[in-house]
Design a protein around this motif. Structure first.
Motif, PDB file in Angstrom:
ATOM      1  N   ALA A 193      13.921   0.666  -9.339  1.00 54.29           N
ATOM      2  CA  ALA A 193      13.143   0.379 -10.650  1.00 54.29           C
ATOM      3  C   ALA A 193      13.033   1.505 -11.564  1.00 54.29           C
ATOM      4  N   GLU A 194      12.851   2.716 -10.730  1.00 55.76           N
ATOM      5  CA  GLU A 194      13.009   4.203 -11.460  1.00 55.76           C
ATOM      6  C   GLU A 194      14.101   4.327 -12.273  1.00 55.76           C
ATOM      7  N   THR A 195      15.328   3.917 -11.781  1.00 53.90           N
ATOM      8  CA  THR A 195      16.580   4.022 -12.475  1.00 53.90           C
ATOM      9  C   THR A 195      16.619   3.110 -13.760  1.00 53.90           C
ATOM     10  N   GLY A 196      15.571   2.447 -14.071  1.00 53.56           N
ATOM     11  CA  GLY A 196      15.524   1.423 -15.088  1.00 53.56           C
ATOM     12  C   GLY A 196      16.255   0.295 -14.926  1.00 53.56           C
ATOM     13  N   ALA A 197      16.637   0.047 -13.872  1.00 49.81           N
ATOM     14  CA  ALA A 197      17.062  -1.299 -13.351  1.00 49.81           C
ATOM     15  C   ALA A 197      16.167  -2.402 -13.094  1.00 49.81           C
ATOM     16  N   ARG A 198      16.530  -3.573 -13.755  1.00 51.54           N
ATOM     17  CA  ARG A 198      15.458  -4.834 -13.494  1.00 51.54           C
ATOM     18  C   ARG A 198      15.562  -5.192 -11.861  1.00 51.54           C
ATOM     19  N   VAL A 199      14.561  -5.022 -11.042  1.00 49.32           N
ATOM     20  CA  VAL A 199      14.526  -5.372  -9.636  1.00 49.32           C
ATOM     21  C   VAL A 199      13.600  -6.281  -9.351  1.00 49.32           C
ATOM     22  N   ALA A 200      14.023  -7.345  -8.563  1.00 50.40           N
ATOM     23  CA  ALA A 200      13.103  -8.325  -8.013  1.00 50.40           C
ATOM     24  C   ALA A 200      12.972  -8.370  -6.340  1.00 50.40           C
ATOM     25  N   LEU A 201      11.596  -8.101  -6.166  1.00 46.88           N
ATOM     26  CA  LEU A 201      11.419  -8.026  -4.507  1.00 46.88           C
ATOM     27  C   LEU A 201      10.859  -9.034  -4.121  1.00 46.88           C
ATOM     28  N   LEU A 202      11.453  -9.819  -3.359  1.00 45.01           N
ATOM     29  CA  LEU A 202      10.990 -11.186  -2.832  1.00 45.01           C
ATOM     30  C   LEU A 202      10.370 -10.863  -1.172  1.00 45.01           C
ATOM     31  N   ASP A 203       9.241 -11.315  -1.043  1.00 38.35           N
ATOM     32  CA  ASP A 203       8.675 -11.282   0.279  1.00 38.35           C
ATOM     33  C   ASP A 203       9.260 -12.630   1.171  1.00 38.35           C
ATOM     34  N   GLY A 204      10.343 -12.516   1.864  1.00 40.02           N
ATOM     35  CA  GLY A 204      11.065 -13.346   2.542  1.00 40.02           C
ATOM     36  C   GLY A 204      10.347 -13.786   3.950  1.00 40.02           C
ATOM     37  N   ASP A 205       9.371 -12.865   4.306  1.00 44.19           N
ATOM     38  CA  ASP A 205       8.833 -13.069   5.611  1.00 44.19           C
ATOM     39  C   ASP A 205       7.628 -14.175   5.445  1.00 44.19           C
ATOM     40  N   LEU A 206       7.806 -15.353   5.620  1.00 47.26           N
ATOM     41  CA  LEU A 206       7.001 -16.395   5.312  1.00 47.26           C
ATOM     42  C   LEU A 206       5.837 -16.732   6.381  1.00 47.26           C
TER      43      LEU A 206
END
Length: 453
Positions: A289-302
């Motif tokens: 995200a620091e580079t300006g990219a749109r980032v999605a972080l998913l918590d897949g540890d359900l």
């Protein structure tokens, strides 16, 4: 193994090796102190054949016979025929067999000189016995073994070259020798145990170990930091920390994985728990995200979600609720701060996490996210505990496997890779966490092993 590997093994087990060496030295000293003092006295006997006069041929024959006879005489000296008279003469309170254990006779190759040595607790008695043995042997040879025939004298004469003298110092115990032998045995035991421990130890110790097992490149290494649990989001909390720079370096290396263009999606997993995969996923997302990219972080540890706790967001609704159709992804995905990082927590803990993550709904969700974001990172459970990471990796470009230095074992890491590849996915690279910044193993991780401040 290279010489550097052996040096590293010895350094890692240095305390053990030194301890066993000291124990060996102590045992040698104890053995020397508890061993009764023993003195050795020696006498030399010369074996001659024939008279003083004669031709050179006769003299040569006599010398040759004497050399042959010496070999037999050496074994005769410790026999009862020689020792019984000595016991009677000196009034010794022991049998011939017992005395024979302390009487040693030897002769050099092609020599006509016999060395007789006697060990005893008394220096004076040792000298008396040695001289008495020489006299008894001389008498036995002259009167019985080589007895004269008729008017002719015995052809063999035994002369004493050097009578036994009273020894001034004991020959045993030898303190220096005992210490040296004890130290060498302790050192050998320490080195042997160190090498055995290395053979039996299956934990990863070098970057080379990880690459050989996974067949994938090492994308980064994160130094061990005892304070990591107190500040898991080090990229945001301490931007200049070496660990933060390590995550940025990892981000840079991962950018080379996205070759085809479009959104990049990665699953971050590990072989087992507590290897740093959630921390790696979170910091990597911040770094992207620091580079300006749109980032999605998913918590897949359900099963044991951590993203909501790490970032301090509401995690009541999230990924699991989206997959069952309870809510839309746009309603529960949350922007973190003012940047371009968006978080999708795990939400309600379901009874069937693996089925949800491998469902058609998950594939549809990934398609929507790839259309809206540049980078998608999924924090998935360890592969050896459940199949969640393997099944969800099918909807991504591949998996990034996290391995903890000195903790993850080679068989477990190999099994994790097999689990991912078994579903048709691939391991894109590895990240080594908890890299030691001091000690013998530091050099095994190259530039990754720098200290945290």
């Amino acid at each position: 193994m290279a010489i550097q590997d052996y040096v590293r093994i010895l350094r890692r087990n240095l305390v053990l090796i030194i301890s066993l060496t000291l124990i060996g030295v102590s045992a040698g000293a104890l053995a020397a102190l508890t061993t009764p003092a023993s003195y050795s006295a020696s006498t030399q006997l010369y074996v001659a054949v024939g008279g003083d006069k004669g031709s050179s041929s006769e003299l040569n024959q006599g010398t040759s016979f004497a050399r042959q006879a010496v070999t037999s005489y050496v074994s005769v000296i410790a026999s009862s025929i020689v020792l019984d008279p000595v016991i009677e003469q000196l009034g010794l309170d022991e049998t011939a067999e017992e005395l024979a254990a302390r009487v040693h006779a030897s002769a050099g190759l092609n020599s006509v000189v016999i060395d007789v040595t006697v060990d005893d607790a008394s220096p004076e008695r040792a000298a008396r016995i040695a001289n008495a043995v020489g006299e008894s042997f001389t008498a036995v040879v002259a009167a019985r073994l080589e007895a004269p025939t008729g008017d002719r004298p015995s052809p063999v004469r035994i002369e004493t070259l050097q009578p036994a003298q009273v020894p001034l110092a004991p020959t045993a115990p030898n303190m220096r020798l005992s210490l040296a032998l004890g130290g060498l045995l302790g050192l050998a035991a320490g080195v042997g145990i160190a090498l055995l421990r290395e053979v039996l130890d299956t934990r990863i110790r070098t970057v080379k170990d990880v690459e050989e097992i996974t067949g994938a490149p090492t994308l980064g290494g994160i130094a061990l930091d005892p304070e990591a649990k107190k500040r898991p989001l080090v990229v945001a909390a301490a931007a200049r920390d070496p660990r933060a720079e390590a995550y940025r370096s990892l981000r840079t290396n991962m950018q080379f994985l996205a070759i085809g263009g479009g959104a990049a999606a990665y699953v971050i997993t590990s072989a087992g728990p507590s290897e740093g995969k959630s921390t790696t996923a979170a910091n990597l997302a911040i770094a992207f995200a620091e580079t300006g990219a749109r980032v999605a972080l998913l918590d897949g540890d359900l099963r044991k979600p951590k993203v909501a706790d790490y970032f301090g967001i509401e995690g009541g609704l999230g990924l699991a609720d989206v997959l069952v159709g309870r809510v839309a992804a746009s309603d529960v995905i949350q922007r973190w701060g003012r940047g371009t990082l968006f978080l999708l927590p795990a939400g309600t803990v379901p009874p069937n996490p693996a089925e949800l993550l491998g469902s058609t709904a998950m594939g549809k969700l990934m398609g929507e996210l790839k259309a809206a974001f540049d980078v998608i990172i999924i924090d998935a459970p360890p592969t050896l505990l459940v199949t969640d990471a393997a099944v969800v990796s099918r909807f991504t470009d591949g998996a990034i496997v996290v391995a903890a230095a000195g903790s993850t074992t080679r068989p477990r890491l190999a099994s994790a890779v097999q689990s991912i590849e078994a579903v048709g996915s691939q391991v894109l690279g590895t990240v080594v966490t908890m890299v030691p910044t001091a000690g013998a193993d530091k050099t095994a991780y190259g530039t990754y092993a720098y200290a945290s401040h």
